[in-house]
Design an enzyme around this catalytic site. Structure first.
Site, PDB file in Angstrom:
ATOM      1  CB  VAL A  31      -0.541   1.609  -0.120  1.00 27.81           C
ATOM      2  CG1 VAL A  31       0.303   2.869  -0.027  1.00 27.81           C
ATOM      3  CG2 VAL A  31       0.345   0.377  -0.286  1.00 27.81           C
ATOM      4  CB  SER A  32      -3.507  -1.717  -1.134  1.00 25.82           C
ATOM      5  OG  SER A  32      -4.390  -2.565  -1.815  1.00 25.82           O
ATOM      6  CG  ASN A  33      -6.140  -5.437   1.360  1.00 26.21           C
ATOM      7  OD1 ASN A  33      -7.116  -4.870   0.897  1.00 26.21           O
ATOM      8  ND2 ASN A  33      -5.829  -6.681   1.052  1.00 26.21           N
TER       9      ASN A  33
END
Length: 699
Positions: free
Chosen positions: A310-312
């Site tokens: 998730v995210s980065n």
């Protein structure tokens, strides 16, 4: 723990070459090798540790479901010198809790958690998972990159049906950063999990003492650690001493101050993590060829591999799939990816049939704008009743908002004769910049929690390749007095447990974001009445005026949205105010459709009432309004698994219309399936139209 020797730091290929032609043929990149050998990028030795699944384990570090859910974090026998095992336990505890709602009413133990099986049933008890870990650095020979790679092989791994799941760290977290987001699902599925810390990895350097972290979180001085440190500031000892004299109690951080723009290699290091996992699996399950060495059982493409996180970490998975030239990655499943897309002419993002005001901006653009405007926009009528996510007294926060608005107005950056109108204009500018009204109640907590200031400062440093001694825009990282916010020596060094409790982006673990004004360094929120406006404006100007090479370094992290026809799923919360969906997922899907056309196998699921930080969902006001995106991340992984293993079609792109829990802030009713409609094969009016570079998301 056993150590498996790797290559030399000075000449990583030399030791392998000396072993002769057969072994040399097994080096990185040789598809016809017969003997398993460490990839050339692995530096130093590999640490191999077995966990029994009782006293210690892969998923919970021996804490089990109950321990992870406890508000009492694991301690140290000797707080002044914790062991590597104790730091690992704290890191798993901290990182697990940082990515999911850990409260029973919020879904922990019912919809997710070590006790919940992949069908969503409470059947796994404490959920401890036995297996083996392999830990090593990836480096380029300089001894300065030192990306941490970690492979977990559960005891349930089936060599005849092998699988790998990547779990690249989110944010700037350490190597266990995505253990809840992707690692847990992979371990329960019986897959090896390939982690990496993206070259950020919570590495810090305490300037005043010269103390740095090592790969396992234990400490050493920079001089004694040498090239074995997770990160050491590149300046000379005399330069750092002079800096410490002028700016005491400061810290250098790897993501911000390595001068390597690590984001440009996030796809590469994710691929390296997969290759390292192949090596580990061949080492563990390959045939013995000469009494000591192992043969090659698995070659690139032989193992079902899902790039996930998730995210980065999600952005890293997408970048890895784009860069994959050897068949390492089979499919992709990511949540709320932070991804910078290279947009081509004609690509369009629409909502409800109308073009959105802005899309596809890079993080350096939208983060510096939000950091400048959010404290003022938080005072807008539309943001009334936003959750409060700050340790500062409300009166102090309200004063910051008023003063930031006034300073913005005096600088001609917002219009309006009073705070209310100035705040309304600030929010309108965020709309024009691609933020959705769905995020109105999140503008305040994203800044109040210091998430946005932390990101703006860290990434500006990274994208300008700044050094700690540069004090970019007069910001630095330091320990502070808890009452006044002024820079002060810590009672206990935060380095001791940094590996276990830090997140890689100050403020974290007692290391705060300070503004260096005329009176010395002070917590940026308290340094001036307008919360260090001058510094925030400076960060914004770096982007708008393309200063210090920021444009070139941002271009280096952009991706083409070409997944090479790999099946993929992106999940993103519509209300995300940290990584706005218009700039990340919607833009990526639109560009992908232009790049891959009808050959694309990408599905996009947009979750209403979903925002970036599931760990905030227990906070009053978050609990009543927002739902866990993690629930859909896991559903997407199951959908992809069924697609790969049984040919089940992936549901088409769609909006998932969730139902907030409601109730009283801080006492929302328990999460139930009534709040969480499933991803469906026939979404009807909720279908997202994607065609020839245009995405149209239903209102």
């Amino acid at each position: 723990m056993t150590a498996i020797r790797g290559g030399s730091r000075r000449a990583p290929g030399l030791a392998l070459a000396l072993l002769g032609g057969v072994l040399l043929g097994a080096c990185h990149g040789d598809e016809n090798a017969q003997v398993n050998a460490l990839p050339g990028f692995v530096s130093g030795s590999v640490r191999k540790t077995a966990y029994d699944g009782a006293s210690d384990d892969l998923l919970t570090a021996g804490l089990g479901k109950t321990g992870l859910g406890s508000d009492t974090r694991p301690g140290f026998a000797n707080p002044a010198q914790p062991s590597a095992a104790e730091l690992r336990r704290l890191a798993i505890y901290s990182n697990y809790r940082a990515l999911v709602d850990i409260t029973p009413n919020g879904g922990y133990g019912r919809f997710w958690g070590p006790n919940v099986d992949l069908a969503g049933n409470d059947t796994l008890g404490e959920g401890k998972i036995a297996g083996t870990e392999y830990l090593a650095y990836s480096d380029d020979g300089s001894g300065r990159k030192n990306v941490t790679l970690l492979v977990q092989v559960p005891a349930s791994f089936d060599p005849a049906n092998p699988c790998i799941v990547t779990a690249t760290a989110s944010g700037s977290r350490g190597v266990y950063g995505a253990i809840a987001a992707a690692g847990e699902w992979g371990l329960k599925r019986g897959c090896a999990v390939a982690y990496n810390d993206k070259g950020g990895g919570n590495g810090a350097h305490e300037i005043g003492t010269g103390v740095v972290t090592l790969i396992d979180g234990t400490l050493a001085t920079a001089s004694s650690a040498g090239s074995s440190s997770l990160f050491t500031a590149s300046e000379s000892s005399s330069t750092l001493a002079a800096f410490n004299s002028a700016f005491p109690n400061r810290y250098a951080y790897k993501h911000a101050h390595s001068q390597q723009n690590p984001e440009q290699d996030w796809g590469l290091v994710t691929l390296q993590a997969v290759e390292f996992a192949y090596w580990a699996l061949n080492e563990q399950f390959g045939p013995v060829v000469d009494g000591t060495r192992h043969g090659i059982r698995y070659r690139p493409g032989d193992i079902t591999t899902i790039a996930a996180s998730v995210s980065n970490g999600g952005g890293s998975a997408l970048a890895a799939a784009e860069q994959d030239t050897r068949g390492w990655i089979t499919a992709v499943v990511v949540g709320e990816p932070q991804i910078n897309v290279r947009m081509t002419p004609g690509v369009t993002v629409e909502q409800g049939g109308a073009p959105v005001p802005s899309f596809g901006r890079p993080l350096a653009d939208y983060a510096t704008l939000a950091n400048l405007l959010q404290p003022c926009a938080a005072a807008a009528v539309a943001a009334t009743g936003a959750p409060y996510l700050s340790a500062l007294p409300m009166g102090v926060t309200q004063s910051i908002r008023t003063q930031r608005c006034a300073t913005l107005a005096a600088a001609g950056l917002v219009s309006g004769a009073d705070t209310a109108s100035q705040a309304s204009d600030a929010l309108a500018q965020l709309y024009a910049a691609g933020y959705l009204a769905d995020s109105d109640l999140l503008q305040a907590p994203m800044w109040d929690s210091q998430a946005m200031p932390a990101i703006a400062v860290t990434y500006a440093n990274a994208y300008t390749r700044s050094r700690v001694t540069d004090n970019l825009c007069n910001f630095s990282f330091a320990t502070t007095n808890p009452v006044t916010g002024a820079v002060a020596a810590p009672a206990v060094s935060p380095m001791t447990n940094l590996f276990g409790a830090g997140n890689g982006v100050p403020p974290t673990n007692g290391i705060n974001l300070v503004f260096n004004g005329a009176s010395g360094g002070v917590d940026h929120r308290l340094a001036t009445p307008d919360a260090s406006f001058a510094g925030a404006f400076c960060l914004r100007q770096l982007w708008t005026a393309n200063q210090l090479g920021i444009g070139t370094n941002v271009d280096a992290v952009r991706v083409a949205a070409n997944l090479q026809h790999k099946p993929a799923i992106i999940v993103h919360g519509r209300s995300d105010a940290l990584v706005p969906v218009n700039h990340a997922s919607r833009a990526y899907v639109a560009q992908n459709s232009a790049t891959e056309g009808r050959a694309s196998q990408l599905s996009f699921y947009e979750v209403t009432n979903g925002q970036h930080f599931d760990a905030f969902l227990s906070v009053p006001g978050f609990d009543t309004r927002f739902v866990p995106v993690h629930y859909y991340d896991e559903q997407a992984l199951n959908l992809m698994w069924n697609h790969l293993k049984s040919g089940a079609p992936l549901p088409p792109s769609q909006v998932i219309r969730t139902v907030p829990r409601g109730g009283v802030p801080g006492a929302a009713p328990a999460l139930s399936t009534a709040n969480l409609p499933p991803i469906v094969q026939s979404p009807g009016a909720n279908a997202i139209a994607v065609n020839a570079g245009v995405i149209d998301v239903p209102l």
